[in-house]
Enzyme design. Structure first.
Site, mmCIF file in Angstrom:
data_model
loop_
_atom_site.group_PDB
_atom_site.id
_atom_site.type_symbol
_atom_site.label_atom_id
_atom_site.label_comp_id
_atom_site.label_asym_id
_atom_site.label_seq_id
_atom_site.Cartn_x
_atom_site.Cartn_y
_atom_site.Cartn_z
ATOM 1 C CE LYS A 6 -1.475 -0.972 3.989
ATOM 2 N NZ LYS A 6 -0.213 -2.568 4.508
ATOM 3 C CG HIS A 22 0.840 -1.007 12.352
ATOM 4 N ND1 HIS A 22 1.090 0.181 12.629
ATOM 5 C CD2 HIS A 22 1.110 -0.930 10.294
ATOM 6 C CE1 HIS A 22 2.511 0.887 11.452
ATOM 7 N NE2 HIS A 22 2.290 -0.247 10.343
ATOM 8 C CD GLU A 41 1.967 -6.762 8.758
ATOM 9 O OE1 GLU A 41 1.288 -5.540 8.823
ATOM 10 O OE2 GLU A 41 1.490 -7.579 9.575
HETATM 11 C C1 PLP Z 1 -1.531 -3.290 8.529
HETATM 12 C C2 PLP Z 1 -0.571 -2.761 7.239
HETATM 13 N N1 PLP Z 1 1.093 -2.908 8.142
HETATM 14 C C3 PLP Z 1 1.574 -2.559 7.104
HETATM 15 C C4 PLP Z 1 1.475 -0.727 6.796
HETATM 16 C C5 PLP Z 1 2.955 -0.098 6.906
HETATM 17 O O1 PLP Z 1 3.526 1.036 7.843
HETATM 18 P P1 PLP Z 1 4.984 1.253 7.772
HETATM 19 O O2 PLP Z 1 3.925 2.611 6.722
HETATM 20 O O3 PLP Z 1 4.480 2.659 9.214
HETATM 21 O O4 PLP Z 1 5.240 0.959 7.953
HETATM 22 C C6 PLP Z 1 0.001 0.105 7.245
HETATM 23 C C7 PLP Z 1 -0.068 1.225 7.143
HETATM 24 O O5 PLP Z 1 -0.387 2.034 7.657
HETATM 25 C C8 PLP Z 1 -0.505 -0.681 7.881
HETATM 26 O O6 PLP Z 1 -2.198 -0.422 7.583
#
Ligand code: PLP
Length: 459
Positions: A96, A224, A301
């Site tokens: 994402k 998270h 993640e």
């Molecule tokens: C389920 C999940 N995993 C991973 C991420 C990635 O987080 P970050 O960009 O803070 O590493 C997000 C970000 O919204 C998330 O919702």
């Protein structure tokens, strides 16, 4: 068809190739098979040089569209830093954050796995030839049709945090390996997530029993701490909570073997807290709660950590107004050709505006003025930042460059008001080098054999 190969030893995943086209033909040569959006940096050339070169090119023409430059070599170094600082943790990159096909291709070749949020992301990653076993469907609240898609394509690792989700999974993906997402304290993260996701400790036992009674396998826990986590200690508490849920799950009859520590790692070097500090807290929490030899697989993640420093965005001033405030203070309104409905969507949610680099020769200490940076649409909310920034007097046609634009930027672009999303050039830095036809043999280490399926992509 030729490939990019990561410089051996750079990331501990040697001899990994990504097909890109025919390296024997230079990118300038007629009939080049280099993809138009992939540009090889000359020896000694940096992505910043490329930004300046492109600004010069565009400034000589009538078209001064905003553009992004993504330095794919940066991904390799971010991966190296991540793996060195968290040696027990396998990264599942959060698609994402930046789902550019080139970003995903490079990461797949580096050996990361992927966190997907939807069928669209699952399709994108599966289409690269990534094995379903390297994918975590990490959105705790999924449409039934997307769950069925995951089942059909062998993506088994699914995250849940509610009874209702268990019922859907039992019906549509009974062979899933489930990961229970826990609520965490994340209120001081810049982008908190816990108001939407995560089961409180008090309900975990009930959820684990329901899963068992529905015949579903729970294999671990996730959390998270919120994106841009400001308090590394929140990882400590969350990992300790996971340990308690592991014990619960084992008592109830689940084979608990996977710990997912989520994202939330800082994106920029020199951020506060620094990545190294966060990694230190995570390693200590893991040693305390899941010591080495416990047989638990640990994954994360990360999104922002990998992607932030990959991209720069160059924007052009398309219009300008100077206003006199009460008291005679001069204020400038700059209208740019990218904004809130383009790559700057998340920035009003950050506490402080980002400072651009002004690409213009100015006198040594030019006077600065409070400036509002507007995007190009007719919506007055279309501002890059809520607060003003201090900038010198600039003109229509001048350029500003924002570094650290790789995370949650282009993925959020829209065509609101008819403005096209900012184009992206992908630069291949010195960490990635081009191989000739004769080196066509895929040299993929045995643990990453499924990358062979990348063959044929991108040529
Ligand atoms: C389920 C999940 N995993 C991973 C991420 C990635 O987080 P970050 O960009 O803070 O590493 C997000 C970000 O919204 C998330 O919702």
């Amino acid at each position: 068809m030729s490939k990019l190969r990561l410089a051996e030893g750079l990331v501990g995943v040697s001899e990994v190739s990504i097909p890109i086209g025919n390296s024997k033909e230079s990118k300038e040569s007629p009939g080049s098979t280099w993809p138009k959006d992939l540009i090889a940096l000359e020896p000694g050339e940096t992505a910043w040089d490329m930004v300046l070169k492109k600004i010069k090119e565009l400034s000589d023409s009538d078209c001064r569209d905003a553009f992004m430059v993504a330095d794919l070599g940066v991904l390799a170094s971010r991966h190296q830093v991540f793996c060195q600082a968290l040696p027990r943790v396998l990264p599942f990159y959060a698609v994402k954050c930046n789902s550019s096909p080139w970003v995903l291709r490079v990461l797949a070749a580096l050996g990361t796995s992927f966190d997907c949020a939807s069928q669209g992301e699952l399709e994108q990653v599966l289409d690269l030839g990534v094995a379903p076993s390297r994918i975590l469907y990490a959105n705790p609240c999924k449409p039934v049709s997307h769950i069925r898609f995951a089942a059909l394509h062998g993506v088994k690792l699914l995250v849940f945090d509610s009874e209702e989700e268990l019922i859907k999974v039992a019906q549509h993906h009974p062979g899933a390996r489930l990961v229970l997402r826990l609520w965490t304290q994340d209120s001081d993260s810049i982008f908190p997530l816990s108001s939407k996701f995560g089961a409180r400790l008090e309900v975990c036992e009930r959820l684990l029993k329901s899963a068992r009674d529905l015949g579903l396998a729970v294999v671990g826990t996730s959390f998270h701490v919120g994106s841009r986590c400001q308090t590394p200690h929140n990882f400590m508490k969350a990992i300790a909570d996971c340990r308690r849920v592991f014990e619960m799950g084992s008592r109830i009859g689940h084979d608990m073997s996977l710990l997912d520590i989520g994202g939330g790692f800082p994106g920029e070097e020199g951020s506060d807290p620094e990545f190294e500090e966060v990694a230190g807290v995570v390693n200590a929490a893991l040693a305390q709660n899941f010591p080495e030899g416990s047989g638990i697989e640990i994954i994360a993640e990360p999104g922002r950590f990998y992607a932030t420093s990959v991209c720069m965005t160059a924007v052009n001033i398309i219009a300008k107004k100077a206003v006199l405030e009460p008291g005679g203070h001069r204020k400038l309104l700059y209208y740019l050709n990218d904004g809130h409905y383009g790559t700057f969507r998340v920035f009003p949610r950050e506490p402080e505006p980002r400072m651009p680099i002004v690409v213009k020769e100015l006198c040594p200490k030019p006077p600065l003025f409070p400036c509002t940076l507007f995007g190009p649409t007719c919506d007055a909310f279309d501002k890059l930042f809520l607060k003003e920034v201090q900038l010198p007097e600039l003109d229509v046609g001048d350029w500003l460059v924002f570094p650290f634009m790789g995370a949650y930027t282009s993925v959020m672009s829209s065509t609101f008001n008819g403005f096209s999303p900012t184009s992206i050039c992908h630069a291949v830095g010195p960490e990635l080098r081009c191989l000739g036809e004769e080196e066509r043999e895929w040299a993929v280490s045995s643990s990453h054999q499924d990358l062979n399926l990348l063959r044929g992509v991108g040529g």
